[in-house]
Scaffold this active site. Sequence first.
Site, PDB file in Angstrom:
ATOM      1  N   ARG A   1       0.777  -1.316  -0.094  1.00  0.00           N
ATOM      2  CA  ARG A   1      -0.007   0.061   0.001  1.00  0.00           C
ATOM      3  C   ARG A   1       0.943   1.186  -0.033  1.00  0.00           C
ATOM      4  O   ARG A   1       1.917   1.182   0.614  1.00  0.00           O
ATOM      5  CB  ARG A   1      -0.833   0.162   1.367  1.00  0.00           C
ATOM      6  CG  ARG A   1      -1.967  -0.954   1.303  1.00  0.00           C
ATOM      7  CD  ARG A   1      -3.056  -0.391   0.112  1.00  0.00           C
ATOM      8  NE  ARG A   1      -4.185  -1.236   0.254  1.00  0.00           N
ATOM      9  CZ  ARG A   1      -4.344  -2.481  -0.470  1.00  0.00           C
ATOM     10  NH1 ARG A   1      -3.292  -3.018  -1.379  1.00  0.00           N
ATOM     11  NH2 ARG A   1      -5.413  -3.353  -0.507  1.00  0.00           N
TER      12      ARG A   1
ATOM     13  N   GLU B   1      -4.132   7.595  -4.522  1.00  0.00           N
ATOM     14  CA  GLU B   1      -4.630   6.786  -5.972  1.00  0.00           C
ATOM     15  C   GLU B   1      -5.764   7.247  -6.543  1.00  0.00           C
ATOM     16  O   GLU B   1      -6.891   7.462  -5.649  1.00  0.00           O
ATOM     17  CB  GLU B   1      -4.656   5.454  -5.827  1.00  0.00           C
ATOM     18  CG  GLU B   1      -3.293   4.853  -5.412  1.00  0.00           C
ATOM     19  CD  GLU B   1      -3.243   3.392  -5.055  1.00  0.00           C
ATOM     20  OE1 GLU B   1      -4.385   2.728  -5.035  1.00  0.00           O
ATOM     21  OE2 GLU B   1      -2.373   2.773  -4.537  1.00  0.00           O
TER      22      GLU B   1
ATOM     23  N   HIS C   1      -1.881   0.590  -9.692  1.00  0.00           N
ATOM     24  CA  HIS C   1      -2.342  -0.506  -8.707  1.00  0.00           C
ATOM     25  C   HIS C   1      -2.964  -1.605  -9.692  1.00  0.00           C
ATOM     26  O   HIS C   1      -4.005  -1.856  -9.532  1.00  0.00           O
ATOM     27  CB  HIS C   1      -3.535   0.257  -7.767  1.00  0.00           C
ATOM     28  CG  HIS C   1      -3.612  -0.627  -6.577  1.00  0.00           C
ATOM     29  ND1 HIS C   1      -3.934  -0.158  -5.486  1.00  0.00           N
ATOM     30  CD2 HIS C   1      -3.680  -1.899  -6.307  1.00  0.00           C
ATOM     31  CE1 HIS C   1      -4.294  -0.793  -4.538  1.00  0.00           C
ATOM     32  NE2 HIS C   1      -4.017  -2.006  -4.926  1.00  0.00           N
TER      33      HIS C   1
END
Length: 338
Positions: free
Chosen positions: A250, A279, A298
């Site tokens: 993360r 993000e 991601h």
Amino acid sequence: MSVSAFASPQRRRVLVFRELPAQQLALLQAQYEVTVANPRLPAHQAAFEAALPLAEGMIGSSVPITEAMLDQAPHLKVISSISVGVDNYPLAALRSRGITLCHTPGVLTETTADTVFALIMASSRRLVELALHVREGHWQRNIDESLFGRDVHGKTLGILGFGRIGQALARRAALGFNMPVLYHARREVDVAQQAPELLGRVQHRPLDEVLSQADIVAAVLPLTPATRGLMNEATFARMKPGAIFINGARGAIVDEAALLRALDSGTLAAAGLDVFATEPLPMDSPLRQHPRVTALPHIGSATHETREAMAAMATRNLLKALAGEAPEGLYAEGPEPL
Ligand SMILES: NC(=O)C1=CN([C@@H]2O[C@H](COP(=O)(O)OP(=O)(O)OC[C@H]3O[C@@H](n4cnc5c(N)ncnc54)[C@H](OP(=O)(O)O)[C@@H]3O)[C@@H](O)[C@H]2O)C=CC1
Ligand SMILES: O=CC(=O)O
């Protein structure tokens, strides 16, 4: 995705807060009144808020679920996350309200380990940079050593987090690329029991030793209060000069300003990042354009097969939990079990 609701006063209600494949949506609609509304899309916000007061189940991912949302959802019994990571959920508040949390461990392990290993290869061998070199017409003669990369095989890999994904990554590195593996986790894993193929090839070490001895450090641990900011000025400074840092966990486990300083000072040769503090990565983030950063949007688990398997597991989890049965992906631990 369009906002949709199929109203009928008698049926129990489910709120889908991120796109779900048609097959999974149909399974839910067969039993429940379903609203599909992603609160990250301005056009869906009103529908999302309107659905909370009657929702008994929620399913989705990539949306931080807040206590304020739970306050609006007095009938909520189950949240089924289409992810293994549970950092988007207020765990203590869910526990105190008796709301069951489910997630999707296992089905994405191998795909995510593939992605992390791809970042190791791309960062070490400068694959994205050199592919752009060709695409942009700069390949006019043989490249010289200014564009050479670094070997991956035989290098020491440090893994932060040695659970499902960490062990799958270690298999790729140790068995495929003959890499000695050092790992950091709070507990030593019984390798003979859990991963006998790695016996003699991986060693549990304190964080400091992993950082100072590894040529490549890859993070694949959960975001918790203890791991937030784990990679910062001090920890980057402990890494070998010229090492490579990979983040498949993360974004918030990394202090991004400290990462940029480590890259610019030469402590780090390169970084491969699948995840970011914010993000999508903001347009003005220096990480977007940094010549020694390989940035991905991601995509750890983003293959057709794995995303379908995750959606299917999350849907099964929700249906079982709402039916009062034990779901296979029940999230049982608190954020800090030790
Ligand atoms: N980029 C992407 O798209 C994806 C990212 N992920 C991320 O990867 C994470 C790991 O997934 P998975 O492998 O399935 O999880 P697991 O629970 O199987 O493994 C987590 C590992 O992290 C270790 N860990 C937990 N807390 C700490 C701590 N404070 N310090 C050191 N080690 C710690 C655990 O060991 P111990 O408890 O002994 O410390 C364990 O080894 C997810 O939580 C998610 O955030 C997952 C999928 C895709
Ligand atoms: O980041 C993805 C997850 O499943 O967690």
